[in-house]
Design a protein around this motif. Structure first.
Motif, short mmCIF file in Angstrom:
data_model
loop_
_atom_site.label_atom_id
_atom_site.label_comp_id
_atom_site.label_asym_id
_atom_site.label_seq_id
_atom_site.Cartn_x
_atom_site.Cartn_y
_atom_site.Cartn_z
N TYR A 39 50.43 81.36 -14.24
CA TYR A 39 49.04 81.39 -14.74
C TYR A 39 48.69 82.78 -15.25
N PHE A 40 49.10 83.81 -14.56
CA PHE A 40 48.80 85.19 -14.97
C PHE A 40 49.40 85.48 -16.36
N ILE A 41 50.63 85.06 -16.56
CA ILE A 41 51.27 85.28 -17.87
C ILE A 41 50.53 84.49 -18.95
N GLY A 42 50.17 83.25 -18.65
CA GLY A 42 49.41 82.44 -19.61
C GLY A 42 48.04 83.03 -19.87
N HIS A 43 47.41 83.56 -18.85
CA HIS A 43 46.09 84.15 -19.00
C HIS A 43 46.15 85.40 -19.89
N ILE A 44 47.17 86.20 -19.72
CA ILE A 44 47.34 87.38 -20.58
C ILE A 44 47.51 86.93 -22.03
N TYR A 45 48.32 85.89 -22.24
CA TYR A 45 48.51 85.37 -23.60
C TYR A 45 47.20 84.84 -24.16
N GLU A 46 46.44 84.11 -23.32
CA GLU A 46 45.17 83.55 -23.77
C GLU A 46 44.18 84.64 -24.16
N THR A 47 44.02 85.64 -23.31
CA THR A 47 43.04 86.68 -23.61
C THR A 47 43.48 87.58 -24.76
N SER A 48 44.77 87.64 -25.02
CA SER A 48 45.22 88.45 -26.16
C SER A 48 44.89 87.77 -27.48
#
Length: 143
Positions: A39-48
């Motif tokens: 989730y953390f990796i996906g969240h970083i991708y999402e916010t970028s």
């Protein structure tokens, strides 16, 4: 005990029925940790995606506004709460808090670290995570 019972391999290691709630806690801690990392990796991708402009950001946010997105976010809430509560329990146990005084090991060599207080904390962690997931469901699906 048959001789082959000790040769179950990964199936035997993953069997929560053999070792009780301690093994369930062990597996839930690892599964939630890996889930939170994903989730953390996906969240970083999402916010970028906000760097690509408002349209890209809005299209990314639409992913979380679906039924599947709400269910996914509810699972993330449950994983986060369980991982936090169980992690606090493990920190206390590692520090020797709540496991009692050390005693001489006698047969049947039951570990003092897995006393009733620790088992109760595992059940409480699961219960708090379930409550947080129900609250998350009511907020996300409520009107």
């Amino acid at each position: 005990m048959k001789r082959n019972e000790n040769k179950e391999g990964i199936k035997g290691m993953a069997n929560p029925g053999r070792y009780g709630i301690e093994r369930v806690s062990y597996w839930l801690m690892r599964i939630t940790g890996l889930g939170l990392l994903a989730y953390f990796i996906g969240h970083i991708y999402e916010t970028s995606s906000i760097l690509s402009g408002k349209a890209a950001w809005d299209s990314m946010l639409e992913l979380t506004q679906t039924t599947q997105g709400h269910i996914f976010l509810t699972l993330v809430i449950g994983m986060c709460v369980f991982h936090t509560a169980n992690g606090i329990r493990l920190m206390f146990a590692h520090g020797g808090i709540g496991i009692g005084k050390p005693t001489r090991p006698d047969y049947p060599y039951l570990p003092h670290s897995m006393n009733m207080k620790n088992k109760l904390c595992i059940y409480a962690s699961i219960g708090i995570a379930a409550l947080a997931m129900m609250y998350g469901l009511s907020v996300l699906f409520g009107e």
